[in-house]
Design a protein around this motif. Structure first.
Motif, PDB file in Angstrom:
ATOM      1  N   ALA A 177      67.149  10.951 -19.241  1.00 11.99           N
ATOM      2  CA  ALA A 177      66.935  11.104 -17.677  1.00 11.99           C
ATOM      3  C   ALA A 177      66.799   9.530 -17.264  1.00 11.99           C
ATOM      4  O   ALA A 177      66.387   8.708 -18.082  1.00 11.99           O
ATOM      5  CB  ALA A 177      65.708  11.691 -17.307  1.00 11.99           C
ATOM      6  N   TRP A 178      67.291   9.486 -15.981  1.00 14.50           N
ATOM      7  CA  TRP A 178      67.239   8.193 -15.244  1.00 14.50           C
ATOM      8  C   TRP A 178      66.017   8.327 -14.523  1.00 14.50           C
ATOM      9  O   TRP A 178      65.735   6.980 -13.750  1.00 14.50           O
ATOM     10  CB  TRP A 178      68.267   8.073 -14.227  1.00 14.50           C
ATOM     11  CG  TRP A 178      68.704   9.104 -13.697  1.00 14.50           C
ATOM     12  CD1 TRP A 178      69.260  10.511 -13.919  1.00 14.50           C
ATOM     13  CD2 TRP A 178      68.132   9.376 -12.139  1.00 14.50           C
ATOM     14  NE1 TRP A 178      69.228  11.257 -12.436  1.00 14.50           N
ATOM     15  CE2 TRP A 178      68.391  10.555 -11.661  1.00 14.50           C
ATOM     16  CE3 TRP A 178      67.175   8.561 -11.293  1.00 14.50           C
ATOM     17  CZ2 TRP A 178      68.081  11.230 -10.517  1.00 14.50           C
ATOM     18  CZ3 TRP A 178      66.831   8.882 -10.264  1.00 14.50           C
ATOM     19  CH2 TRP A 178      67.163  10.312  -9.684  1.00 14.50           C
ATOM     20  N   THR A 179      64.931   9.001 -14.615  1.00 17.31           N
ATOM     21  CA  THR A 179      63.898   8.863 -13.804  1.00 17.31           C
ATOM     22  C   THR A 179      62.670   8.258 -14.345  1.00 17.31           C
ATOM     23  O   THR A 179      61.794   8.222 -13.560  1.00 17.31           O
ATOM     24  CB  THR A 179      63.507  10.572 -13.539  1.00 17.31           C
ATOM     25  OG1 THR A 179      63.223  11.043 -14.918  1.00 17.31           O
ATOM     26  CG2 THR A 179      64.453  11.301 -12.850  1.00 17.31           C
ATOM     27  N   ARG A 180      62.836   7.563 -15.471  1.00 19.77           N
ATOM     28  CA  ARG A 180      61.647   7.020 -16.046  1.00 19.77           C
ATOM     29  C   ARG A 180      61.430   5.692 -15.167  1.00 19.77           C
ATOM     30  O   ARG A 180      62.369   4.943 -14.703  1.00 19.77           O
ATOM     31  CB  ARG A 180      61.881   6.488 -17.367  1.00 19.77           C
ATOM     32  CG  ARG A 180      61.860   7.853 -18.337  1.00 19.77           C
ATOM     33  CD  ARG A 180      62.169   7.553 -19.932  1.00 19.77           C
ATOM     34  NE  ARG A 180      62.718   8.722 -20.556  1.00 19.77           N
ATOM     35  CZ  ARG A 180      61.791   9.528 -20.988  1.00 19.77           C
ATOM     36  NH1 ARG A 180      60.355   9.244 -20.675  1.00 19.77           N
ATOM     37  NH2 ARG A 180      62.115  10.592 -21.680  1.00 19.77           N
ATOM     38  N   SER A 181      60.051   5.249 -14.893  1.00 20.22           N
ATOM     39  CA  SER A 181      59.876   4.092 -14.092  1.00 20.22           C
ATOM     40  C   SER A 181      59.170   3.038 -15.098  1.00 20.22           C
ATOM     41  O   SER A 181      58.599   3.465 -16.203  1.00 20.22           O
ATOM     42  CB  SER A 181      58.867   4.476 -13.122  1.00 20.22           C
ATOM     43  OG  SER A 181      57.908   5.217 -13.360  1.00 20.22           O
ATOM     44  N   SER A 182      59.207   2.023 -14.695  1.00 17.73           N
ATOM     45  CA  SER A 182      58.566   0.882 -15.619  1.00 17.73           C
ATOM     46  C   SER A 182      57.191   0.476 -15.244  1.00 17.73           C
ATOM     47  O   SER A 182      56.650   1.154 -14.005  1.00 17.73           O
ATOM     48  CB  SER A 182      59.282  -0.465 -15.235  1.00 17.73           C
ATOM     49  OG  SER A 182      58.711  -1.040 -13.853  1.00 17.73           O
ATOM     50  N   PRO A 183      56.245   0.187 -16.109  1.00 12.84           N
ATOM     51  CA  PRO A 183      54.829   0.045 -16.125  1.00 12.84           C
ATOM     52  C   PRO A 183      54.490  -0.800 -14.621  1.00 12.84           C
ATOM     53  O   PRO A 183      53.461  -0.497 -14.079  1.00 12.84           O
ATOM     54  CB  PRO A 183      54.493  -0.717 -17.237  1.00 12.84           C
ATOM     55  CG  PRO A 183      55.360  -0.292 -18.405  1.00 12.84           C
ATOM     56  CD  PRO A 183      56.709  -0.209 -17.682  1.00 12.84           C
ATOM     57  N   LEU A 184      55.244  -1.947 -14.530  1.00 15.03           N
ATOM     58  CA  LEU A 184      55.224  -2.558 -13.348  1.00 15.03           C
ATOM     59  C   LEU A 184      55.427  -1.695 -12.028  1.00 15.03           C
ATOM     60  O   LEU A 184      54.675  -1.861 -10.985  1.00 15.03           O
ATOM     61  CB  LEU A 184      56.102  -3.718 -13.290  1.00 15.03           C
ATOM     62  CG  LEU A 184      55.814  -4.791 -11.956  1.00 15.03           C
ATOM     63  CD1 LEU A 184      54.568  -5.392 -11.749  1.00 15.03           C
ATOM     64  CD2 LEU A 184      57.235  -5.753 -12.155  1.00 15.03           C
ATOM     65  N   GLU A 185      56.377  -0.884 -11.902  1.00 13.14           N
ATOM     66  CA  GLU A 185      56.673   0.058 -10.793  1.00 13.14           C
ATOM     67  C   GLU A 185      55.561   0.893 -10.685  1.00 13.14           C
ATOM     68  O   GLU A 185      54.851   1.110  -9.542  1.00 13.14           O
ATOM     69  CB  GLU A 185      57.773   0.700 -11.003  1.00 13.14           C
ATOM     70  CG  GLU A 185      59.087  -0.080 -11.016  1.00 13.14           C
ATOM     71  CD  GLU A 185      60.304   0.731 -11.043  1.00 13.14           C
ATOM     72  OE1 GLU A 185      61.397   0.603 -10.430  1.00 13.14           O
ATOM     73  OE2 GLU A 185      60.427   1.617 -12.223  1.00 13.14           O
ATOM     74  N   GLU A 186      54.817   1.398 -11.616  1.00 13.96           N
ATOM     75  CA  GLU A 186      53.549   2.272 -11.796  1.00 13.96           C
ATOM     76  C   GLU A 186      52.472   1.668 -11.260  1.00 13.96           C
ATOM     77  O   GLU A 186      51.606   2.351 -10.467  1.00 13.96           O
ATOM     78  CB  GLU A 186      53.754   3.004 -13.118  1.00 13.96           C
ATOM     79  CG  GLU A 186      54.783   3.898 -13.370  1.00 13.96           C
ATOM     80  CD  GLU A 186      54.656   4.414 -14.804  1.00 13.96           C
ATOM     81  OE1 GLU A 186      53.886   4.028 -15.615  1.00 13.96           O
ATOM     82  OE2 GLU A 186      55.463   5.454 -15.069  1.00 13.96           O
ATOM     83  N   GLN A 187      52.185   0.263 -11.671  1.00 12.16           N
ATOM     84  CA  GLN A 187      51.016  -0.290 -11.288  1.00 12.16           C
ATOM     85  C   GLN A 187      51.353  -0.777  -9.735  1.00 12.16           C
ATOM     86  O   GLN A 187      50.285  -0.550  -9.011  1.00 12.16           O
ATOM     87  CB  GLN A 187      51.000  -1.428 -12.247  1.00 12.16           C
ATOM     88  CG  GLN A 187      50.383  -1.231 -13.672  1.00 12.16           C
ATOM     89  CD  GLN A 187      49.046  -0.499 -13.374  1.00 12.16           C
ATOM     90  OE1 GLN A 187      48.350  -0.829 -12.766  1.00 12.16           O
ATOM     91  NE2 GLN A 187      49.099   0.597 -14.373  1.00 12.16           N
ATOM     92  N   GLU A 188      52.426  -1.167  -9.216  1.00 13.08           N
ATOM     93  CA  GLU A 188      52.595  -1.362  -7.765  1.00 13.08           C
ATOM     94  C   GLU A 188      52.355   0.031  -6.989  1.00 13.08           C
ATOM     95  O   GLU A 188      51.818  -0.072  -6.088  1.00 13.08           O
ATOM     96  CB  GLU A 188      53.946  -1.867  -7.520  1.00 13.08           C
ATOM     97  CG  GLU A 188      54.407  -3.343  -8.115  1.00 13.08           C
ATOM     98  CD  GLU A 188      55.886  -3.908  -8.019  1.00 13.08           C
ATOM     99  OE1 GLU A 188      56.541  -2.972  -7.342  1.00 13.08           O
ATOM    100  OE2 GLU A 188      56.126  -4.844  -8.341  1.00 13.08           O
ATOM    101  N   PHE A 189      52.879   1.014  -7.517  1.00 13.63           N
ATOM    102  CA  PHE A 189      52.471   2.187  -6.750  1.00 13.63           C
ATOM    103  C   PHE A 189      51.299   2.773  -6.537  1.00 13.63           C
ATOM    104  O   PHE A 189      50.519   2.893  -5.568  1.00 13.63           O
ATOM    105  CB  PHE A 189      53.210   3.356  -7.580  1.00 13.63           C
ATOM    106  CG  PHE A 189      52.880   4.825  -7.083  1.00 13.63           C
ATOM    107  CD1 PHE A 189      53.226   5.063  -5.702  1.00 13.63           C
ATOM    108  CD2 PHE A 189      52.199   5.765  -7.760  1.00 13.63           C
ATOM    109  CE1 PHE A 189      52.836   6.449  -5.242  1.00 13.63           C
ATOM    110  CE2 PHE A 189      51.830   6.864  -7.341  1.00 13.63           C
ATOM    111  CZ  PHE A 189      52.027   7.471  -6.174  1.00 13.63           C
ATOM    112  N   MET A 190      50.266   2.509  -7.687  1.00 19.55           N
ATOM    113  CA  MET A 190      48.829   2.570  -7.706  1.00 19.55           C
ATOM    114  C   MET A 190      48.282   1.603  -6.786  1.00 19.55           C
ATOM    115  O   MET A 190      47.337   1.863  -6.255  1.00 19.55           O
ATOM    116  CB  MET A 190      48.349   2.428  -9.117  1.00 19.55           C
ATOM    117  CG  MET A 190      48.938   3.717 -10.080  1.00 19.55           C
ATOM    118  SD  MET A 190      48.358   5.472  -9.296  1.00 19.55           S
ATOM    119  CE  MET A 190      46.773   5.574  -9.608  1.00 19.55           C
TER     120      MET A 190
END
Length: 302
Positions: free
Chosen positions: A276-289
């Motif tokens: 899948a192309w739906t995985r996000s990077s740790p940086l993106e996830e931290q920015e979201f949080m």
């Protein structure tokens, strides 16, 4: 504390939503997992007056649990409560009125709940909202984001301190297979750019819930009408849809499973389709949080 994501897994095949898929999966279920009494344990269930939420509340009430039903509509909530009490014989069922899209009130509700009640064993984030067109709440936030994501984040984070006082506390967030077609997007949280597609916005929010649950787990070590119409005869019943939520909430077997993962039909599954192309990077996830935390602080009473 264990935090789980539960869903009927979407686009691994539409058949994953069906009654037949549930019946097939249920052949491997260990029935004694749910042959438990949860008397003396308390459960908060959002959106508990209808659908999966109501079925979850009924199942837990029948096992002796104290149920806190968090609902928007008092009349519907009281009607559901009366039915649950009548069918289960359990009078420890309480109604709380809260609109999760009013995020300042979510803070107020959670803080008041902590003052009034000494314990909470399980929080089940079940309520969901899908909008036909973009609307804003009284705080100027896009309404479905406020309800599906920020409200869930605020309620969960605020209640963690109370949950952690309990033995084997759990948080179950009921997601949707629609998130499998979405990659985390943090640049348009308010859906104020481009055309507003309620179904895709909802699916994005469900992806955001998945990421949120993963990240929160690390820190603490209305359905689509057209789809429903075309699939009405083969969709799972509310009881079938609630099965994994109940299993995660009450069974000893679930307590041994990893926290923060995605569960379907009583087993851990991938939150992404193969390749899948739906995985996000740790940086993106931290920015979201970080974005969620910043937004939550603006809604918190001082």
């Amino acid at each position: 504390m264990s935090l789980y994501r539960n869903s009927a897994w979407f686009l691994k095949g539409v058949t994953e939503f069906t009654k037949n898929a549930f019946l097939s999966s249920s052949k491997r279920f260990v029935e004694k997992d749910l042959e438990v009494s949860v008397a003396g344990r308390s459960f908060m269930i959002t959106g508990a007056n209808s659908g999966i939420g109501r079925a979850t509340a009924m199942a837990i009430a029948k096992k002796g649990g104290t149920v806190h039903m968090v609902c928007r509509n008092r009349d519907k909530a009281e009607e559901a409560r009366a039915e649950i009490v009548r069918e289960s014989g359990n009078k420890e069922i309480y109604v709380h009125i809260l609109d999760l899209s009013e995020t300042k009130k979510v803070w107020e509700f959670a803080e008041a709940f902590k003052r009034k009640y000494k314990s909470l064993n399980v929080l089940i984030n079940n309520a969901g909202c899908i909008m036909g067109q973009r609307e804003e709440n009284t705080e100027g936030l896009e309404k479905s984001f406020a309800s599906n994501v920020l409200g869930v984040y605020i309620l969960t984070k605020s209640l963690i301190a109370l949950l952690e006082k309990s033995v084997e506390p759990r948080v179950v967030t009921v997601s949707s297979g629609g998130m499998l077609v979405q990659k985390l997007r943090i640049g348009n949280l308010q859906s104020d750019r481009g055309r507003y597609d309620g179904a895709m916005v909802y699916a994005q929010h469900k992806r955001q819930q998945v990421v949120m649950t993963e990240q929160l787990a690390k820190t603490v070590a209305n359905a689509m009408p057209e789809f429903h119409s075309s699939m009405r005869e083969s969709l799972r019943t509310p009881e079938q849809g609630a099965d994994t939520s109940v299993w995660l909430a009450v069974s000893e077997a679930a307590a041994t499973m990893p926290s923060g993962h995605f569960y379907q039909d009583r087993k851990m599954v991938s939150a992404h389709l193969p390749l899948a192309w739906t995985r996000s990077s740790p940086l993106e996830e931290q920015e979201f949080m970080s974005s969620l935390e910043d937004l939550a602080k603006t809604q918190q009473a001082h």
